[in-house]
Write a protein that holds these residues in place. Structure first.
Motif, short mmCIF file in Angstrom:
data_model
loop_
_atom_site.label_atom_id
_atom_site.label_comp_id
_atom_site.label_asym_id
_atom_site.label_seq_id
_atom_site.Cartn_x
_atom_site.Cartn_y
_atom_site.Cartn_z
N GLY A 204 0.82 -1.21 0.00
CA GLY A 204 0.00 0.00 0.00
C GLY A 204 0.85 1.26 0.00
O GLY A 204 2.08 1.22 -0.12
N ARG A 205 0.17 2.39 0.14
CA ARG A 205 0.85 3.69 0.14
C ARG A 205 0.22 4.56 1.22
O ARG A 205 -0.99 4.52 1.45
CB ARG A 205 0.70 4.38 -1.22
N LYS A 206 1.06 5.36 1.84
CA LYS A 206 0.62 6.37 2.79
C LYS A 206 1.15 7.72 2.32
O LYS A 206 2.18 7.81 1.66
CB LYS A 206 1.14 6.06 4.20
N MET A 207 0.43 8.79 2.66
CA MET A 207 0.75 10.11 2.10
C MET A 207 0.78 11.16 3.20
O MET A 207 0.07 11.05 4.19
CB MET A 207 -0.30 10.47 1.04
N TRP A 208 1.60 12.19 2.99
CA TRP A 208 1.72 13.33 3.90
C TRP A 208 2.21 12.87 5.27
O TRP A 208 1.62 13.21 6.29
CB TRP A 208 0.41 14.11 4.00
N ILE A 209 3.30 12.11 5.26
CA ILE A 209 3.80 11.51 6.49
C ILE A 209 5.02 12.29 6.99
O ILE A 209 6.09 12.27 6.36
CB ILE A 209 4.19 10.03 6.26
N THR A 210 4.86 12.99 8.09
CA THR A 210 5.97 13.73 8.70
C THR A 210 7.04 12.75 9.18
O THR A 210 6.72 11.71 9.77
CB THR A 210 5.47 14.58 9.87
N ASN A 211 8.29 13.10 8.93
CA ASN A 211 9.48 12.33 9.35
C ASN A 211 9.73 11.09 8.50
O ASN A 211 10.72 10.39 8.73
CB ASN A 211 9.41 11.87 10.82
N GLY A 212 8.87 10.78 7.53
CA GLY A 212 8.95 9.48 6.86
C GLY A 212 10.31 9.17 6.25
O GLY A 212 10.84 8.07 6.41
N THR A 213 10.88 10.11 5.53
CA THR A 213 12.12 9.86 4.81
C THR A 213 13.29 9.61 5.74
O THR A 213 14.23 8.88 5.40
CB THR A 213 12.43 11.05 3.87
N VAL A 214 13.26 10.20 6.93
CA VAL A 214 14.38 10.07 7.87
C VAL A 214 14.10 9.07 8.97
O VAL A 214 14.93 8.86 9.86
CB VAL A 214 14.73 11.44 8.49
N ALA A 215 12.94 8.45 8.96
CA ALA A 215 12.52 7.58 10.07
C ALA A 215 13.29 6.27 10.08
O ALA A 215 13.65 5.71 9.03
CB ALA A 215 11.02 7.31 9.99
N ASP A 216 13.51 5.76 11.28
CA ASP A 216 14.06 4.43 11.48
C ASP A 216 12.96 3.38 11.66
O ASP A 216 13.19 2.19 11.44
CB ASP A 216 14.95 4.41 12.73
N VAL A 217 11.78 3.85 12.07
CA VAL A 217 10.66 2.95 12.31
C VAL A 217 9.38 3.66 11.91
O VAL A 217 9.23 4.87 12.12
CB VAL A 217 10.60 2.49 13.79
N ALA A 218 8.47 2.92 11.31
CA ALA A 218 7.17 3.45 10.91
C ALA A 218 6.07 2.64 11.59
O ALA A 218 6.11 1.40 11.55
CB ALA A 218 7.00 3.41 9.40
N VAL B 255 10.27 17.47 7.33
CA VAL B 255 10.38 16.38 6.35
C VAL B 255 9.00 15.75 6.17
O VAL B 255 8.43 15.20 7.12
CB VAL B 255 11.40 15.33 6.80
N THR B 256 8.46 15.83 4.97
CA THR B 256 7.14 15.26 4.65
C THR B 256 7.32 14.24 3.53
O THR B 256 8.00 14.52 2.54
CB THR B 256 6.16 16.36 4.21
N SER B 257 6.69 13.09 3.67
CA SER B 257 7.03 11.97 2.80
C SER B 257 5.80 11.18 2.38
O SER B 257 4.73 11.28 2.98
CB SER B 257 7.98 11.02 3.53
N GLU B 258 6.01 10.37 1.36
CA GLU B 258 5.10 9.29 1.00
C GLU B 258 5.73 8.00 1.52
O GLU B 258 6.95 7.85 1.52
CB GLU B 258 4.92 9.22 -0.51
#
Length: 399
Positions: free
Chosen positions: A173-187, A224-227
């Motif tokens: 799947g896909r999630k959108m407008w996720i703060t910290n996503g690109t730099v995250a170690d865990v989601a 940082v805002t990510s998909e």
């Protein structure tokens, strides 16, 4: 009844003396966060916003962690265990610097960490929370999707059991407008399953997981805002939250984050008000400061009245939360009112500054742009209005 012989001085940015309602410890927390922001964020944040980047996110996260600000209202596992009011005051100071910085802290503590703290297994808690509290690991929270924002119950992200492979899961799947996503170690990712919606703790180095950064934003640019893209992400059964099913899980986390926004929006409002007041007293037109003109004074007073009411509301909700008496509908009221009024305060402050109001030499246009996002995320105006409408009338206006 005795009459006091002398009154305390009038404080322009605290006209009714709200500081008198805060304890010495709460004032100390506020001062500590304000000092960190003044030294580490305020001198640089306009440049970050202009560049559309947040340099050295990990270094900043560790500094925030060293002050105990990450998951500060949670107990155990390296978290500070401070009060909801302390957390609110911290959010206020962080957002007075920039909404993007407060979002970094909110997503880390009130969404990702809270989800693991409230719904995770003991193994998940011990593996992640101490590192996240210290800022050594960054988290994100995957709920919103490209086609499903206000209606998360219809999400398309799917988790399925792997046939013949024990109890492993595969997420797509896909999630959108996720703060910290690109730099995250865990989601923390929420997905549809045959058992209902479930949450998963996903290390971001798992094969099939990617988080491309979203560019070209005109709001929350110092963030940082990510998909999130999940393409056959395979996880062991231990990655799933063990007990919670349905929207109860993610909505409980959103309520935590919304509470922080109630306070944070007033930080942006205070910064805009303070800037407008200082500017008006120094800007000379027609031979006198514009602060001496009636229409300017009306703007300044109206801004201060709404800021003061919003801050009192935030403090009241904080006391209720500390007493275990805060209802989700009350958080909706606070988020709806305070973000809406903060945005209007910033817009009015922009008019006091005239053409200078659009310059990043001043924080007003940056706060105004940021609040356009804050107005929408963690529940739109329409959704919080309907939450309150249902609570008042007993009639659900949406399904």
């Amino acid at each position: 009844m005795s009459t006091p012989t002398s009154l305390p001085p009038f404080v322009p940015l605290d006209p009714v003396g709200i500081d008198d309602l805060l304890t010495d410890d709460e004032l100390t927390v506020r001062a500590s966060v304000r000092r960190l922001c003044a030294e580490r964020i305020d001198p640089y944040v306009a440049e970050w916003f202009e560049q559309g980047a947040l340099p050295d996110v990990r270094g900043l996260a560790r500094e925030l962690g060293s002050l105990g600000l990450l998951g500060m209202h949670l107990e155990g596992y390296g978290c500070a265990g401070m009060s909801a009011t302390d957390y609110g005051l911290a959010c206020l100071e962080l957002e007075a610097s920039d909404s993007g910085i407060r979002s970094l802290v909110s997503v880390q503590g009130s969404l990702a960490m809270f989800a693991i703290w409230r719904w995770g297994s003991e193994e998940q808690k011990t593996a992640w929370l101490p590192r996240m509290a210290a800022g050594d690991a960054i988290g994100c929270f995957g709920l919103t999707e490209p086609d499903h924002g206000s209606d998360p119950g219809d999400m398309r992200t799917r988790a399925r059991r792997v046939a013949g492979a024990g109890s492993d899961w595969v997420l797509d799947g896909r999630k959108m407008w996720i703060t910290n996503g690109t730099v995250a170690d865990v989601a923390v990712v929420w997905a549809q399953t045959d058992e209902g919606i479930r949450g998963f703790v996903v290390p971001t180095d798992t094969p099939g997981f990617s988080a491309p950064e979203i560019k070209h934003k005109q709001s929350l640019r110092a963030s940082v805002t990510s998909e999130l893209v999940l393409d056959g992400v395979r996880l062991p059964d231990a990655a799933a939250f063990p007990d919670v099913r349905g929207l109860k899980g993610p909505l409980s986390c959103l309520n935590e984050a919304r509470y922080g926004i109630v306070w944070g929006a007033m930080g942006a409002a205070r910064s805009a008000l303070e800037t407008a007041l200082e500017y008006a007293t120094g800007r000379i037109q027609f031979g006198r400061p514009i602060a001496g003109f009636q229409l300017t004074q009306q703007k300044l007073v109206d801004m201060n009245v709404e800021y003061t009411k919003g801050l009192l509301l935030a403090l009241h909700l904080g006391r209720r939360k500390d007493a275990g008496r805060l209802r989700p509908e009350q958080v909706s009221l606070g988020k709806l009112n305070n973000v809406r009024e903060a945005l209007e305060i910033c817009r009015t402050a922009r008019t006091v500054l005239g053409a200078n109001g659009i310059s990043l030499e001043y924080p007003v246009i940056r706060h105004m742009n940021n609040l356009e996002s804050v107005l929408t995320y963690e529940g739109t105006v329409e959704m919080h209005t309907l939450v309150l409408g249902e609570a008042m009338t007993g009639q659900a206006a949406f399904r």
